[in-house]
Design an enzyme around this catalytic site. Structure first.
Site, mmCIF file in Angstrom:
data_model
loop_
_atom_site.group_PDB
_atom_site.id
_atom_site.type_symbol
_atom_site.label_atom_id
_atom_site.label_comp_id
_atom_site.label_asym_id
_atom_site.label_seq_id
_atom_site.Cartn_x
_atom_site.Cartn_y
_atom_site.Cartn_z
ATOM 1 N N GLU A 36 0.574 -1.073 0.304
ATOM 2 C CA GLU A 36 0.265 0.041 0.421
ATOM 3 C C GLU A 36 1.355 1.666 -0.164
ATOM 4 O OE1 GLU A 36 -2.666 1.001 3.110
ATOM 5 O OE2 GLU A 36 -3.380 2.037 2.675
ATOM 6 N N ARG A 261 5.274 -12.438 10.237
ATOM 7 C CA ARG A 261 5.856 -11.352 9.419
ATOM 8 C C ARG A 261 7.916 -11.131 9.947
ATOM 9 N NH1 ARG A 261 1.876 -7.448 9.958
ATOM 10 N NH2 ARG A 261 3.167 -5.966 8.607
ATOM 11 N N LYS A 271 4.109 0.611 10.250
ATOM 12 C CA LYS A 271 4.525 0.989 10.033
ATOM 13 C C LYS A 271 4.141 2.032 10.606
ATOM 14 C CE LYS A 271 3.852 0.542 4.690
ATOM 15 N NZ LYS A 271 3.466 0.546 3.635
#
Length: 565
Positions: A36, A261, A271
């Site tokens: 994204e 992850r 993020k």
RNA sequence: UGGGGCGUCGCCAAGUGGUAAGGCAUCGGCCUUUGGAGCCGACAUUCGCAGGUUCGAAUCCUGCCGCCCCAGCCA
């Protein structure tokens, strides 16, 4: 045999092998990396990039780059550009397959109409709060929306008007009609479209309804003919919904596979947290050399190869894990040891005068550029009567196993002579300001006497020839392995910032470094690997960033000596 | 207390019924004009726990325990 290394197996490859054996996708393997564009890529993304592009390559397939740009309020082109730059820098090529979820907005709209026609989607007028209340909880089932049973025609009309802009933001949604009693909350009539008047970086103001992630992602995968849609663990609960949409639509059905992850000790990877570090000015920006972003690591001096190697070594599994930062450091040391040119730089200078060396004499000493690479050649380094050595390489009252300079002791100056410390010069406060030494002219590097055994070898720089340079010494951004762990109530990860994560020093470096180009990697002998910063510094006055220190056995011994009386 | 996952050496991770790979870290030793690099060696009788099946179980079954994720019109 091009590759003797054992290629690590993992559960994703096993699934693909099963598909290939059963013929589910006709032996085709097509992956995608779907960022994204709402922030910079970090090393966790690098793992995903290496995984997706790597699997495609290994199976003779392709990997697409697809921007998941379904939320215009958070996304912009600055992020798109940085993401592309980072992937290219890592060494991967998506060729002409640069896609955007927004490329499919029209198709997605048609798909939605199909679900409406099939009685599988409806326009809901519940408010956000009401939707939450109707959804139920983890342990209680939800209730059907009062708008759930509208006619196909009414839904179609309403949906068209949503798109046409007849309704205010947030007033209506298009929802999939699935099961409000499902134990999986994602299946309780999930939202497909929301009304949102925001300027999109690609579609501009063409749309006022935007698809949600769940509605856009699987269908985008399907449109691109993706076979294996690899994502992180938190989407595991979404897989039934992913499957439901493509099944109802009767379109190509990719397989979603979830893996854990990447986490690394002493840093943060979300993020949201990285954004805070940037916005609160704790770091210099997304590419601050202390950031785990790809751009930060690049500026710090990490190489694409070291990051790919790291990605291969951390493995792929479903267990949540935190990799030791030492592994990342090992990877960059291994790469730079083989490739970085050796130079001499004194980070904390202490003046040394060779009292028996002629004042006007200057000699050119030959120094090897890289002992690991014979083709790297050698260079000449000037030697003179006045030098700088590292302050920590001298001790007036040395402890056991200190193999460096001390009063009356001999030490070798790398590529030059053996010297002996004769006198320690101090200022009024008792600080050591200068050392007076003598040299043994028979011990010049290359001469037979140079082979005399001495305990230590020091790096040095000729004082009149030295170039001044700013050197930025970096350490971990956080001084705790798990920065999220705090001691007191109400604290967050910022309480664990390492106050010493950046130390700026004025160093004396050998003259060859005056013209060093940004991005070049060096080993400052006995100190560590450094790279020329790409932002600061100017012609003739470079600024160096410390990528990583050399492994330091003495530091370990010394530490042990201090803690063990 | 609903659902979905995960538990193999300090940190990762192979292993998929035949008797615990590998990497990082750590600890010894050798070598060295970088206390770097390199080389040699050590490092899980045991796989969250407890039962069971089997000639044989980390792998199969049962029951516990622990950790993570899900109640955004974020992704």
């Amino acid at each position: 045999m091009a590759n003797m290394e054992t290629v690590q197996s993992n559960f994703i490859k096993q699934i693909i092998n099963e598909h290939n054996a059963s013929g589910r996708y006709g032996g085709r393997v097509h992956t995608r990396f779907p960022p994204e564009p709402n922030g910079y890529l970090h090393i966790g993304h690098a793992k995903s990039i290496c995984l997706n592009f790597g699997i495609a390559e290994e199976y003779g397939g392709k990997c697409n780059l697809r921007f998941d740009d379904t939320n215009p309020v958070k996304e912009n082109v600055e992020y798109v550009d940085s993401i592309k730059e980072d992937i290219r820098w890592l060494g991967f090529d998506w060729e002409d397959r640069e896609f955007y979820a927004s490329d499919y907005f029209e198709t997605l709209y048609e798909y939605a109409v199909k679900l409406i026609r099939d009685g599988k989607a409806y326009v809901c007028e519940l408010t956000g709060e009401e939707i939450r209340a109707y959804r139920g909880t983890l342990t209680e089932t939800g209730r059907n929306s009062p708008y759930r049973d509208r006619s196909v025609e009414e839904n179609f009309d309403l949906f068209q008007r949503m798109r046409a802009g007849d309704y205010p933001d947030g007033s209506r949604t298009l929802r999939a009609k699935i099961d409000m009693a499902s134990p999986n909350l994602n299946m309780r009539d999930p939202i497909m479209y929301r009304i949102l008047r925001a300027h999109h970086h690609r579609t501009g103001d063409a749309w006022c309804i935007y698809p949600t992630y769940d509605w856009a992602h699987g269908q985008s995968d399907s449109i691109e003919g993706i076979t294996h849609s690899i994502c992180t663990l938190e989407f595991e609960d979404h897989r039934p919904l992913y499957d439901w949409y493509v099944t109802q639509l009767e379109i190509h059905h990719p397989r979603q596979i979830e893996f854990a992850r990447l986490n690394i000790t002493c840093t943060v990877m979300s993020k949201r947290k990285l954004l805070r570090l940037v916005q609160e000015g704790i770091v210099d920006g997304w590419d601050d050399p202390r950031m785990p972003t790809i751009s930060g690591l690049r500026r710090r001096g990490y190489t694409p190869g070291s990051l790919r190697d790291f990605s291969d070594r951390v493995g792929v599994a479903k267990k949540e894990s935190t990799i030791d930062m030492a592994l990342l450091e090992h990877c960059i040391r291994e790469d730079l040891n083989a490739h970085a040119l050796r130079v001499m730089a004194v980070l904390d200078p202490l003046k040394v005068v060779i009292t028996n060396y002629p004042a006007s004499e200057i000699e050119e000493m030959e120094a090897v550029n890289n002992p690991e690479d014979a083709t790297a050649g050698s260079r000449a380094v000037p030697f003179s009567r006045e030098l700088y050595i590292e302050r920590e390489d001298f001790m007036e009252d040395p402890p056991k196993k200190f193999f460096r300079l001390a009063p009356g002791r001999e030490v070798r100056l790398r590529y030059a002579y053996i010297i002996r410390c004769e006198e320690v010069i101090k200022d009024a406060e008792g600080n050591i300001v200068e050392l007076h030494c003598t040299y043994d002219s028979e011990t010049r590097s290359g001469l037979p006497q140079a082979n005399r055994k001495v305990k230590g070898t020091l790096h040095w720089v000729s004082a009149p020839h030295a170039v001044d340079a700013e050197v930025r010494l970096y350490e971990q951004l956080f001084d705790r392995e798990h920065p999220e762990t705090t001691d007191e109530e109400g604290q967050d990860f910022l309480a664990n910032l390492n106050p010493a994560s950046l130390q700026i020093v004025q160093a004396k470096v050998e003259p060859s470094l005056a013209s060093a180009m940004a991005g070049t990697h060096f080993q400052f002998e006995r100190k560590g690997y450094f790279t020329v910063d790409s932002r600061y510094g100017k012609k003739g006055a470079p600024v160096f960033n410390r990528t990583v220190t050399l492994r330091d056995t003495w530091a370990k011994i010394h530490k042990g000596q201090k803690t063990t009386p």
